[in-house]
Design a protein around this motif. Structure first.
Motif, PDB file in Angstrom:
ATOM      1  N   SER A 235       0.661  -1.211   0.082  1.00  0.00           N
ATOM      2  CA  SER A 235      -0.052   0.149  -0.676  1.00  0.00           C
ATOM      3  C   SER A 235       0.636   1.113  -0.163  1.00  0.00           C
ATOM      4  O   SER A 235       0.529   2.349  -0.623  1.00  0.00           O
ATOM      5  N   VAL A 236       2.331   1.629   0.582  1.00  0.00           N
ATOM      6  CA  VAL A 236       2.659   2.412   0.700  1.00  0.00           C
ATOM      7  C   VAL A 236       3.332   2.706  -0.864  1.00  0.00           C
ATOM      8  O   VAL A 236       3.485   4.000  -1.522  1.00  0.00           O
ATOM      9  N   LEU A 237       3.628   1.779  -1.586  1.00  0.00           N
ATOM     10  CA  LEU A 237       3.919   2.236  -2.921  1.00  0.00           C
ATOM     11  C   LEU A 237       2.858   2.407  -3.710  1.00  0.00           C
ATOM     12  O   LEU A 237       2.984   3.458  -5.427  1.00  0.00           O
ATOM     13  N   TYR A 238       2.051   2.507  -3.587  1.00  0.00           N
ATOM     14  CA  TYR A 238       0.397   3.479  -4.060  1.00  0.00           C
ATOM     15  C   TYR A 238       0.488   3.914  -3.732  1.00  0.00           C
ATOM     16  O   TYR A 238      -0.024   5.544  -4.604  1.00  0.00           O
ATOM     17  N   THR A 239       0.917   4.921  -2.780  1.00  0.00           N
ATOM     18  CA  THR A 239       1.257   6.059  -1.704  1.00  0.00           C
ATOM     19  C   THR A 239       2.191   7.061  -2.395  1.00  0.00           C
ATOM     20  O   THR A 239       2.015   8.002  -3.345  1.00  0.00           O
TER      21      THR A 239
ATOM     22  N   ARG B 159       3.841  10.908  -5.665  1.00  0.00           N
ATOM     23  CA  ARG B 159       4.855  10.952  -6.334  1.00  0.00           C
ATOM     24  C   ARG B 159       5.743  11.467  -6.855  1.00  0.00           C
ATOM     25  O   ARG B 159       7.381  11.724  -7.140  1.00  0.00           O
ATOM     26  N   SER B 160       4.891  13.341  -6.431  1.00  0.00           N
ATOM     27  CA  SER B 160       6.121  14.407  -6.262  1.00  0.00           C
ATOM     28  C   SER B 160       7.332  13.879  -5.940  1.00  0.00           C
ATOM     29  O   SER B 160       8.601  14.954  -6.144  1.00  0.00           O
ATOM     30  N   LEU B 161       7.050  13.887  -4.604  1.00  0.00           N
ATOM     31  CA  LEU B 161       7.857  13.782  -3.337  1.00  0.00           C
ATOM     32  C   LEU B 161       9.050  12.592  -3.295  1.00  0.00           C
ATOM     33  O   LEU B 161       9.904  13.103  -3.023  1.00  0.00           O
TER      34      LEU B 161
ATOM     35  N   VAL C 224      -4.035   3.939  -2.849  1.00  0.00           N
ATOM     36  CA  VAL C 224      -4.849   2.704  -2.590  1.00  0.00           C
ATOM     37  C   VAL C 224      -6.590   2.591  -3.563  1.00  0.00           C
ATOM     38  O   VAL C 224      -7.606   2.870  -3.107  1.00  0.00           O
ATOM     39  N   PRO C 225      -6.647   1.654  -4.544  1.00  0.00           N
ATOM     40  CA  PRO C 225      -7.624   1.652  -5.758  1.00  0.00           C
ATOM     41  C   PRO C 225      -8.312   1.766  -4.800  1.00  0.00           C
ATOM     42  O   PRO C 225      -8.651   0.413  -4.043  1.00  0.00           O
ATOM     43  N   ARG C 226      -9.939   2.008  -5.371  1.00  0.00           N
ATOM     44  CA  ARG C 226     -11.658   1.690  -5.468  1.00  0.00           C
ATOM     45  C   ARG C 226     -11.642   0.124  -5.463  1.00  0.00           C
ATOM     46  O   ARG C 226     -11.162   0.073  -7.207  1.00  0.00           O
ATOM     47  N   GLY C 227     -11.533  -0.342  -4.908  1.00  0.00           N
ATOM     48  CA  GLY C 227     -12.110  -1.672  -4.976  1.00  0.00           C
ATOM     49  C   GLY C 227     -11.156  -2.872  -4.988  1.00  0.00           C
ATOM     50  O   GLY C 227     -11.004  -3.952  -5.381  1.00  0.00           O
TER      51      GLY C 227
ATOM     52  N   GLY D 294     -11.473   6.352  -9.624  1.00  0.00           N
ATOM     53  CA  GLY D 294     -11.509   6.470  -8.693  1.00  0.00           C
ATOM     54  C   GLY D 294      -9.879   6.377  -7.865  1.00  0.00           C
ATOM     55  O   GLY D 294      -9.748   5.119  -8.651  1.00  0.00           O
ATOM     56  N   SER D 295      -9.151   7.253  -6.930  1.00  0.00           N
ATOM     57  CA  SER D 295      -8.002   6.524  -6.954  1.00  0.00           C
ATOM     58  C   SER D 295      -7.496   6.299  -5.612  1.00  0.00           C
ATOM     59  O   SER D 295      -6.815   5.198  -5.385  1.00  0.00           O
ATOM     60  N   GLN D 296      -9.148   5.714  -4.689  1.00  0.00           N
ATOM     61  CA  GLN D 296      -8.767   5.650  -3.069  1.00  0.00           C
ATOM     62  C   GLN D 296      -9.859   4.733  -2.867  1.00  0.00           C
ATOM     63  O   GLN D 296     -10.554   4.816  -3.612  1.00  0.00           O
TER      64      GLN D 296
END
Length: 565
Positions: free
Chosen positions: A106-110, A116-118, A150-153, A178-180
């Protein structure tokens, strides 16, 4: 055994209560519990078309082993999401593999989404895990607590292991959705729910051995969120029958090189991987009671096939971890082993086998490794064929005139082409390169010869030096030069003349205690052919290295010595 998955599950049937895995914090998982978790992941991913890509981004650990085996058991083909890839290279790889699933932390999704920019500012480049191939729908399975991005579903591994997967399983996610995950949907944590999601690996506490039934009882007694399941307890002999999936099913695509337009991906099947793992097992004793301490799949998986225990490193001092786990086998890259042995000359007495690979081992490292206690074996392999030959450190040190690789392992075919290049074939050979015809043999890119049935490496074909019309092979001389007193490492490179193309032969040396260039020059004619005697010798504090295995970067070394007057 016809492939890697059924082989490991057969081991679980025979030895359900034996320890299969020890995680980085010392917690133990039995074979029965491992099989239960693999089956839970397989069931959650049921419907995956055989050979469909699974973009995989989970760091080494128990979760990674479970998810990798479960994904392949479901019919998926693992595609590793390498960090740091240029966007166009990644896009080409995604187009070539067209993943149907993303399995990631999940941390890699974030880090690949909201932050992503950070992450890019910190030098971490990650693919957009939520939408790796725009316009192409994918399903998601994540490990770790729910985090933004983390994506929806998306399915949650902890829910999968508890048997609380929704009937419709993971929903395909298309570009622009949706992205979350919303609170209360699959893959999310409800507001106010205490703590994050936990798998057996993330469970707090001291070293524990958990079978399926014990995990449920422990969760009930202590109120902790350990995996539950509605499936049968896999600590019994009830591993799933997945024999309907062919051993010819692609199991992994490993990218090695290639252009943006044509990525070079090595396609291994369940059968070819199993054949390679069997070769490892045949090369050295391995069975129940042994403890293999490594994060390398190609040594950890043979341990599981053999009924041994795979011990995963925790990031501490290797010698201390080997002693604490009472390890019997381990793997090391030569340059990393060198650093370890300079700090800890003697390794724990329980360690019987030390395998070296990924790069040639200098004579000095081999000598220290032998003195450290265990039997030292050097593995010659390539991504397309794992392994090819194995030689002991003593054999390599006693041989002169090239780098001894050892006799080809049983079933491995070798052929020396007219130009000296080594070609390899066998049941462990990769099925093909992505998008290309099936392979019957592979060109290694190495120049070799056969002496008394044993392979001797002369050097890389691309590293051959041409001087006065004579071919010079660095690998023919480097081991002998590195074995001389006062020499820690040695490499021979060619510096081409811009006008003639003829090459100057330069010997680069990392000096050790007692180094004397005059004595070195006197010794060279005894071990180097007259036409290959270096024009000059350059001493360097440390060789430039690259890649995860810290291999010698010859191109950088050539550039370094070329700039010197």
């Amino acid at each position: 055994m016809n492939d890697i998955i059924t082989g490991i599950l057969e081991t679980a049937r025979r030895e359900p209560y034996r320890t299969a895995l020890i995680d980085g914090r010392g917690r133990e998982i039995t074979y029965g519990e491992l099989a239960r978790r693999v089956e839970a992941v397989r069931a959650a991913m049921t419907g995956t078309a055989p050979g469909r890509g699974v973009l995989f981004a989970v760091r080494p650990g128990v979760d990674a082993v479970v998810l990798a085996l479960g994904s392949v058991a479901a019919g998926g083909t693992l595609v590793l999401a390498d960090p740091g890839l240029a966007p166009d290279v990644l896009a080409a790889r995604m187009t070539a593999t067209r993943p149907g699933w993303v399995v990631a932390e999940s941390v890699l999704y974030t880090l690949s989404g909201p932050l992503r920019s950070l992450a890019r500012r910190r030098g971490l480049l990650l693919p957009n895990l939520r939408d790796p191939l725009p316009g192409h729908a994918v399903r998601h399975l994540h490990t770790g607590p729910w985090l933004p991005g983390v994506p929806r579903g998306a399915l949650s591994l902890s829910r999968v292991l508890r048997g609380t997967v929704p009937e419709d399983r993971a929903e395909p996610v298309k570009a622009g959705t949706g992205s979350q995950a919303e609170p209360g949907t699959a893959g999310s944590r409800r507001p106010g729910e205490a703590g994050g999601e936990q798998t057996g690996e993330q469970h707090e506490g001291r070293s524990e051995r958990l079978t399926g039934g014990q995990a449920e009882n422990r969760a009930g007694e202590e109120g902790r969120d350990l995996p539950r399941t509605s499936q049968p307890d896999m600590s019994g002999a009830t591993a799933p029958d997945i024999s309907e999936i062919s051993p010819d099913q692609p199991a992994a695509v490993i990218f090695t090189s290639g252009t943006t337009a044509r990525p070079r991906g090595v396609v291994h099947t369940r059968g070819s991987l199993a054949a390679g793992l069997e070769l490892f097992r045949e090369a050295f004793p391995l069975g129940p009671g042994d403890v293999v301490h490594t994060d390398q799949l190609m040594l950890g998986l043979p341990a599981l096939l053999a009924g041994a225990t795979w011990s995963l490193p925790g990031g501490g001092d290797l010698a201390e971890e080997l002693a604490a786990r009472r390890a019997t086998h381990t793997f090391a890259v030569p340059v990393h082993l060198d650093r370890l042995l300079r700090r800890t000359p003697r390794l724990p007495e329980t360690l019987r086998y030390l395998l070296l690979g990924a790069a040639p081992a200098p004579a000095g490292v081999l000598r220290r490794a032998v003195e450290s206690g265990p039997r030292v074996l050097s593995v010659y392999a390539m991504t397309e064929a794992l392994p090819i030959a194995i030689a002991s450190a003593e054999e390599k040190l006693a041989h002169s005139g090239g780098d001894l690789l050892g006799a080809p392992l049983p079933g491995v075919g070798v052929r020396i082409a007219d130009d000296g290049e080594l070609f390899v074939s066998g049941p462990h050979l990769a099925q093909r390169y992505l998008g290309e015809e099936p392979l019957t043999e592979i060109a290694t890119g190495d120049l070799a010869r056969v002496e008394d049935g044993r392979l001797v490496l002369l050097g890389r074909k691309k590293d051959m030096i041409l001087r006065d019309g004579v071919n010079i092979y660095p690998g023919l001389y480097e081991p002998a030069i590195a074995a001389l007193p006062g020499v820690a490492e040695a490499a021979v490179v060619g510096i081409a003349d811009a006008e003639t193309g003829d090459e100057e032969v330069v010997l680069a040396v990392v000096p050790a205690e007692g180094y004397d260039e005059t004595l070195l020059r006197k010794a060279l004619p005894e071990i180097v052919d007259a036409l290959a005697i270096p024009t000059r010798i350059e001493t360097i504090d440390a060789f430039p290295r690259s890649g995860r295995a810290d291999k010698l970067d010859r191109a950088a070394l050539r550039e370094l010595v070329a700039r010197r007057p």
